[in-house]
Design an enzyme around this catalytic site. Structure first.
Site, mmCIF file in Angstrom:
data_model
loop_
_atom_site.group_PDB
_atom_site.id
_atom_site.type_symbol
_atom_site.label_atom_id
_atom_site.label_comp_id
_atom_site.label_asym_id
_atom_site.label_seq_id
_atom_site.Cartn_x
_atom_site.Cartn_y
_atom_site.Cartn_z
ATOM 1 C CB ALA A 142 -0.927 -0.005 1.220
ATOM 2 C CE1 TYR A 143 5.325 5.528 2.931
ATOM 3 C CE2 TYR A 143 7.063 4.177 1.981
ATOM 4 C CZ TYR A 143 6.638 5.364 2.545
ATOM 5 O OH TYR A 143 7.541 6.392 2.716
ATOM 6 C CB ALA A 144 5.384 0.323 -2.705
#
Length: 311
Positions: A190-192
């Protein structure tokens, strides 16, 4: 003659070090003079990097608008800045409450920011939210929260302040991104994804606003080191993936990133990638040798899962 030959190398190294030190000091001085009297907005100013950015821009004589979601921490930062700076060459920072993940409030906050000085010269999108976990364990609700904080929040604020810059035909927007805007690392999907999205948006925006003399910059460190570092749980240092992506010296110190942001603003750099040799190599391997890159990543993922099972 022999003694002279022995002294040549130390003297040469000393001379080179002196030249580098003087060069950096001159660049830093020029960078600070370039932001004097400029209206600079910093989001998440109460984070480690946000505080360092606030410090370097404040001492450079910028007119700061500091944004954060906790009023008490904003006040503490305000007091810390004015207590160590010369009031004759600095401006008292203005404080604005902003939760960058609350998309519905950003338009009103943008108006409040513009009301501070009537314009914005530099916007530093620093706010970020992280999450770590396997894809199936991260809820869709959390995925959306990450996207709001790391993508929709910054672009909504950017869109709200951009017309002011375009009408004045001047301005700069800086995105503090991450290496994960370039390559995806397991357990941070999700962060990437949010960092990839932000990178893509600002790359497109750069081309669109060039004719209006608005500069778009991205500063992408690998990992920003925290002030108080705790050892990571688990012991899988032998993993190839861990070696490939390890946080060398626990990443870049916030002070270094803040100085680079200041330099990026003063020299109007378009893109800066702050990384040690191994992460830099990873980016190029991902581009030119994707099969090798995916094999290394998959190997490290299996190693980590084995350690988790043993624990």
């Amino acid at each position: 003659m022999g003694v002279l030959a022995v002294l040549v190398l130390p003297l040469l190294l000393f001379g080179i070090s002196g030249i580098i030190y003087i060069y950096r000091a001159v660049i830093q001085l020029m960078s600070k003079s370039a932001v004097k009297n400029k209206v600079v907005v910093i989001t998440d100013a109460i984070s480690g990097l946000g505080k360092e950015c606030s410090r370097v821009f404040h001492t450079g004589g910028a007119r700061l608008v500091l944004c954060g979601k906790t009023w008490e921490k904003l006040e503490a930062l305000h007091d810390a800045l004015i207590s160590v700076a010369d009031p004759s060459v600095t401006f008292t920072p203005k404080l604005v409450l902003l939760d960058i993940s609350d998309i519905n409030c950003i338009q009103d906050v943008a108006k409040e920011i513009l009301d501070c000085y009537g314009c914005v010269d530099i916007l530093i999108n620093n706010a970020s939210l992280k999450v770590k976990g396997v894809v199936q364990s991260v809820s869709l609700e959390l995925d959306k929260k990450i996207m709001d904080a790391n993508y929709f929040g910054p672009i909504t604020l950017t869109k709200a302040l951009l017309p002011n810059m375009i009408s004045r035909r001047t301005g700069q927007i800086v995105l503090v991104n991450n290496i994960q805007g370039k390559i995806g690392i397991p357990f941070r999907a999700a962060y990437a994804a949010s960092k990839h999205a932000a990178q893509g948006f600002f790359d497109c925006l750069r081309a669109e606003v060039e004719e209006f003399d608005v500069c778009i910059s991205t500063v992408s460190p690998t990992f920003i080191r925290s002030y108080h570092i705790q050892p990571e749980p688990g012991n899988w240092e032998a993993s190839i993936w861990k070696f490939f992506f390890r946080k060398l010296a626990y990443g870049v110190h916030p002070m270094e990133v803040a100085e680079e942001v200041l330099c990026t603003v003063s020299r109007k750099k378009q893109e800066v990638f702050m990384a040690n040799p191994i992460p830099k190599a990873a980016v190029y391997i991902r581009i030119f040798f994707p099969a090798l890159f995916f094999a290394i990543v998959a190997s490290g993922t299996k190693d980590k899962q084995k350690v988790e099972e043993q624990k």
